[in-house]
Design a protein around this motif. Structure first.
Motif, short mmCIF file in Angstrom:
data_model
loop_
_atom_site.label_atom_id
_atom_site.label_comp_id
_atom_site.label_asym_id
_atom_site.label_seq_id
_atom_site.Cartn_x
_atom_site.Cartn_y
_atom_site.Cartn_z
N GLY A 233 2.42 -16.39 24.48
CA GLY A 233 2.34 -16.85 23.10
C GLY A 233 3.30 -17.99 22.81
N PRO A 234 3.01 -18.76 21.77
CA PRO A 234 3.81 -19.94 21.47
C PRO A 234 5.23 -19.62 20.99
N ALA A 235 5.44 -18.45 20.40
CA ALA A 235 6.76 -18.13 19.86
C ALA A 235 7.83 -18.06 20.94
N HIS A 236 7.46 -17.64 22.14
CA HIS A 236 8.44 -17.45 23.21
C HIS A 236 8.21 -18.37 24.41
N ALA A 237 7.30 -19.31 24.28
CA ALA A 237 6.90 -20.14 25.42
C ALA A 237 8.06 -20.92 26.03
N ALA A 238 8.87 -21.55 25.21
CA ALA A 238 9.97 -22.37 25.74
C ALA A 238 10.98 -21.50 26.50
N GLU A 239 11.32 -20.36 25.93
CA GLU A 239 12.28 -19.46 26.58
C GLU A 239 11.73 -18.90 27.88
N VAL A 240 10.48 -18.46 27.86
CA VAL A 240 9.87 -17.92 29.07
C VAL A 240 9.76 -19.01 30.14
N ALA A 241 9.37 -20.21 29.75
CA ALA A 241 9.25 -21.31 30.71
C ALA A 241 10.60 -21.59 31.38
N GLU A 242 11.66 -21.58 30.60
CA GLU A 242 13.00 -21.80 31.17
C GLU A 242 13.38 -20.69 32.14
N LEU A 243 13.08 -19.45 31.78
CA LEU A 243 13.37 -18.32 32.67
C LEU A 243 12.57 -18.41 33.98
N VAL A 244 11.30 -18.74 33.87
CA VAL A 244 10.46 -18.87 35.07
C VAL A 244 10.97 -19.99 35.96
N SER A 245 11.27 -21.14 35.37
CA SER A 245 11.75 -22.28 36.16
C SER A 245 13.07 -21.97 36.86
N THR A 246 13.98 -21.35 36.13
CA THR A 246 15.28 -21.01 36.70
C THR A 246 15.15 -19.98 37.81
N THR A 247 14.33 -18.96 37.57
CA THR A 247 14.12 -17.92 38.58
C THR A 247 13.52 -18.50 39.85
N LEU A 248 12.51 -19.34 39.71
CA LEU A 248 11.88 -19.95 40.89
C LEU A 248 12.87 -20.84 41.64
N LYS A 249 13.70 -21.57 40.91
CA LYS A 249 14.69 -22.44 41.55
C LYS A 249 15.67 -21.62 42.38
N TYR A 250 16.21 -20.54 41.81
CA TYR A 250 17.18 -19.73 42.53
C TYR A 250 16.54 -18.94 43.67
N ASN A 251 15.32 -18.45 43.46
CA ASN A 251 14.63 -17.74 44.55
C ASN A 251 14.34 -18.67 45.72
N GLY A 252 14.04 -19.93 45.42
CA GLY A 252 13.79 -20.90 46.48
C GLY A 252 15.01 -21.16 47.34
N ARG A 253 16.17 -20.95 46.79
CA ARG A 253 17.41 -21.15 47.56
C ARG A 253 17.71 -19.97 48.47
N ARG A 254 17.05 -18.84 48.26
CA ARG A 254 17.35 -17.64 49.03
C ARG A 254 16.29 -17.33 50.08
#
Length: 90
Positions: free
Chosen positions: A58-79
């Motif tokens: 949903g649009p209410a949480h899209a920016a926050e969720v997108a940031e969480l997904v991007s950050t998680t993928l970035k850190y998982n890629g390092r491991r």
């Protein structure tokens, strides 16, 4: 994938995903990029993630969720196991 495009690989892309369950978002990006590479240049990657988050949560949480997904993928890629160096301590 961007590098593959730069080298002219435009007829077929093959991806080995292993276990599909934790890879829904990256696979969706891969398929969207393969369908229309010009739609998702590297400058628009954050937009893809935000649009995905908006559709899923949903649009209410899209920016926050997108940031969480991007950050998680970035850190998982390092491991990745192939990127870890297990050196004996001196």
């Amino acid at each position: 994938m961007n590098l593959a495009l730069q080298y002219g690989a435009k007829q077929i892309w093959i991806v080995n995903v292993g276990d599909l369950k934790p890879m829904e978002f990256p696979i969706e990006f891969f398929l969207s990029l393969a369908r229309d590479p010009n739609r998702w240049p590297k400058e628009n990657l954050a937009e893809f993630t935000r649009l995905w988050a908006e559709r899923e949560f949903g649009p209410a949480h899209a920016a926050e969720v997108a940031e969480l997904v991007s950050t998680t993928l970035k850190y998982n890629g390092r491991r990745k196991p192939e990127l870890l160096d297990r050196r004996p301590s001196a």
